[in-house]
Design a protein around this motif. Structure first.
Motif, PDB file in Angstrom:
ATOM      1  N   HIS A 269      24.880  19.058  41.176  1.00 47.28           N
ATOM      2  CA  HIS A 269      26.209  17.615  41.764  1.00 47.28           C
ATOM      3  C   HIS A 269      27.395  18.228  40.391  1.00 47.28           C
ATOM      4  N   LEU A 270      28.067  18.213  40.968  1.00 46.59           N
ATOM      5  CA  LEU A 270      29.471  17.974  40.372  1.00 46.59           C
ATOM      6  C   LEU A 270      30.401  17.506  40.682  1.00 46.59           C
ATOM      7  N   PHE A 271      30.834  16.309  39.861  1.00 44.87           N
ATOM      8  CA  PHE A 271      31.377  14.554  39.975  1.00 44.87           C
ATOM      9  C   PHE A 271      33.337  15.227  38.494  1.00 44.87           C
ATOM     10  N   ALA A 272      34.511  15.116  39.429  1.00 47.57           N
ATOM     11  CA  ALA A 272      35.437  15.160  39.024  1.00 47.57           C
ATOM     12  C   ALA A 272      36.049  13.606  38.346  1.00 47.57           C
ATOM     13  N   CYS A 273      35.474  13.149  37.117  1.00 49.06           N
ATOM     14  CA  CYS A 273      36.091  11.612  37.212  1.00 49.06           C
ATOM     15  C   CYS A 273      37.210  11.609  36.465  1.00 49.06           C
ATOM     16  N   GLY A 274      38.133  10.813  36.921  1.00 46.04           N
ATOM     17  CA  GLY A 274      39.150  10.125  36.413  1.00 46.04           C
ATOM     18  C   GLY A 274      40.430  10.442  37.270  1.00 46.04           C
ATOM     19  N   PRO A 275      41.661   9.636  36.528  1.00 50.21           N
ATOM     20  CA  PRO A 275      42.736   9.815  37.169  1.00 50.21           C
ATOM     21  C   PRO A 275      44.177  10.849  37.299  1.00 50.21           C
ATOM     22  N   GLY A 276      42.587  11.519  36.204  1.00 53.06           N
ATOM     23  CA  GLY A 276      43.255  13.087  35.546  1.00 53.06           C
ATOM     24  C   GLY A 276      43.675  14.105  36.606  1.00 53.06           C
ATOM     25  N   TRP A 277      42.827  13.453  37.574  1.00 56.69           N
ATOM     26  CA  TRP A 277      41.986  14.769  38.478  1.00 56.69           C
ATOM     27  C   TRP A 277      42.732  14.190  40.042  1.00 56.69           C
ATOM     28  N   TYR A 288      35.310  14.099  44.105  1.00 56.09           N
ATOM     29  CA  TYR A 288      36.661  13.616  43.132  1.00 56.09           C
ATOM     30  C   TYR A 288      35.815  11.983  43.193  1.00 56.09           C
ATOM     31  N   LEU A 289      35.705  11.060  41.937  1.00 56.61           N
ATOM     32  CA  LEU A 289      35.551   9.413  41.800  1.00 56.61           C
ATOM     33  C   LEU A 289      36.275   9.433  41.172  1.00 56.61           C
ATOM     34  N   ASP A 290      36.453   8.272  41.140  1.00 55.91           N
ATOM     35  CA  ASP A 290      38.382   8.211  40.965  1.00 55.91           C
ATOM     36  C   ASP A 290      37.731   6.587  40.995  1.00 55.91           C
ATOM     37  N   ASP A 291      37.208   5.762  40.516  1.00 48.90           N
ATOM     38  CA  ASP A 291      36.312   4.129  40.868  1.00 48.90           C
ATOM     39  C   ASP A 291      35.717   3.894  40.261  1.00 48.90           C
ATOM     40  N   LEU A 292      35.005   3.257  39.040  1.00 49.28           N
ATOM     41  CA  LEU A 292      33.856   3.499  38.360  1.00 49.28           C
ATOM     42  C   LEU A 292      32.907   2.861  39.588  1.00 49.28           C
ATOM     43  N   THR A 293      32.804   1.877  40.104  1.00 49.97           N
ATOM     44  CA  THR A 293      31.565   1.528  41.330  1.00 49.97           C
ATOM     45  C   THR A 293      31.330   2.199  42.392  1.00 49.97           C
ATOM     46  N   ALA A 295      31.846   5.464  41.482  1.00 49.08           N
ATOM     47  CA  ALA A 295      31.252   6.661  40.810  1.00 49.08           C
ATOM     48  C   ALA A 295      29.625   6.238  40.326  1.00 49.08           C
ATOM     49  N   VAL A 296      29.722   5.225  41.000  1.00 48.64           N
ATOM     50  CA  VAL A 296      28.201   4.908  40.550  1.00 48.64           C
ATOM     51  C   VAL A 296      26.788   4.656  41.761  1.00 48.64           C
ATOM     52  N   ALA A 297      27.677   4.330  42.136  1.00 46.68           N
ATOM     53  CA  ALA A 297      26.786   4.495  43.852  1.00 46.68           C
ATOM     54  C   ALA A 297      26.592   5.738  44.318  1.00 46.68           C
ATOM     55  N   ARG A 298      28.306   6.826  44.159  1.00 50.48           N
ATOM     56  CA  ARG A 298      27.967   8.021  44.255  1.00 50.48           C
ATOM     57  C   ARG A 298      27.108   8.772  43.418  1.00 50.48           C
ATOM     58  N   ILE A 299      27.032   8.436  42.321  1.00 49.22           N
ATOM     59  CA  ILE A 299      26.043   9.662  41.176  1.00 49.22           C
ATOM     60  C   ILE A 299      24.531   9.468  41.739  1.00 49.22           C
TER      61      ILE A 299
END
Length: 304
Positions: A269-277, A288-293, A295-299
């Motif tokens: 599974h590929l995740f692009a994290c951070g506001p740059g994406w 795309y994951l833009d929020d820490l909470t 990101a943790v839940a989705r991963i």
């Protein structure tokens, strides 16, 4: 006479972002040109560019685009009301303050300790906050507001670079301490964490690793500016369940780094994290994951 207004293209070059990103920020968040326009060509006055620089600074500290825009608009308005105080360089604990509209009490306390260069207090406050509220809450409500405020002060007054470095190093140390050694992870295959090849800001990745580890999930940390061949080799060597690739700015968010990752026998599974994406067209298999909470839940939902 003041500086002449700049075109969209000129501002984009100055900030190192795409003109389309500037237009998106204007349309979505209201961080755009505010003065008179000639014909159909909108132009940015120096104050408009300054707000954009504040927004970009907040993005560099891990804020989402909406948060960064809100901070930039509030901080610019606050600075207009207190220009003298914000232009006086800070020396230790001389009463200089950070502009943090609406910040919670722990963030204000951390800001005061940071401005006094009181490392012991900064470390203690971070450790106590993490124990009390957890990693995601401390990152979102304490560390990010302080770093964004320091960045805004640096733009206005030209000082506090040393304070920014102190807080960043203390936050990194706090996240390392908050990361337990996961000897028996819940996920048989690890989560690979790394920054894009041009990205040197890795603190948010350490925050993500700490949050995942505290939920019993195993990771492999590659850190900042991982070259693409090394990232490809790491995927082949570890056969991860997921890869989270971090970028702060659009200039560092290269979809090619995700496209060229090798396919393994088991799905990765590929995740692009951070506001740059945020405004980047991602490949179909990348989320795309833009929020820490979030990101943790989705991963966690994908790998356990």
């Amino acid at each position: 006479m003041g500086e002449p207004p700049l075109t969209v293209a000129a501002v984009a070059r100055r900030l190192g972002i795409a003109p389309a990103t500037l237009r998106t920020w204007d349309r979505r968040y209201g961080v755009g040109p505010t003065g008179h326009t000639t014909g159909r060509h909108r132009r940015y006055a120096p104050a408009d560019v300054h707000r954009l620089e504040l927004m970009q600074r907040a993005l560099l500290k891990g804020a989402s685009p909406a948060e960064a825009a809100g901070y930039a608009l509030r901080a610019a308005a606050e600075s207009t009301r207190s220009t003298r105080s914000t232009r006086t360089p800070a020396r230790g604990g001389d009463g200089a303050r950070l502009v943090m509209p609406g910040a919670a009490r722990p963030a204000r306390g951390l800001g005061r300790a940071a401005m006094a260069m009181d490392e012991v207090s900064v470390q203690r406050m971070l450790a106590e906050a993490i124990d009390a509220d957890g990693v995601p809450a401390v990152w979102d409500d304490v560390i990010r507001p302080v770093l964004a405020a320091i960045g805004g002060r640096a733009l206005y007054a030209g000082d506090c670079v040393e304070v920014e470095h102190l807080v960043t190093e203390c936050a990194m140390a706090a996240m390392v301490r908050a990361t337990p050694l996961v000897t028996t992870p819940r996920n048989p295959r690890p989560v690979l964490l790394g920054c894009t090849p041009e990205e040197t800001h890795s603190l948010p990745l350490y925050v993500l690793r700490a949050a995942l580890a505290r939920r019993g999930l195993g990771t492999r940390m590659l850190g900042c500016a991982i070259p693409l061949p090394a990232l490809v080799a790491a995927v082949r060597r570890t056969a991860p369940a997921a890869v989270a690739l971090y970028a702060h700015l659009p200039a560092h968010a290269d979809p090619g780094a995700l496209v060229h990752l090798p396919r393994t026998r088991q799905r990765v599974h590929l995740f692009a994290c951070g506001p740059g994406w945020h405004d980047v067209d991602l490949p179909a298999r990348v989320e795309y994951l833009d929020d820490l909470t979030c990101a943790v839940a989705r991963i966690e939902s994908f790998i356990t």
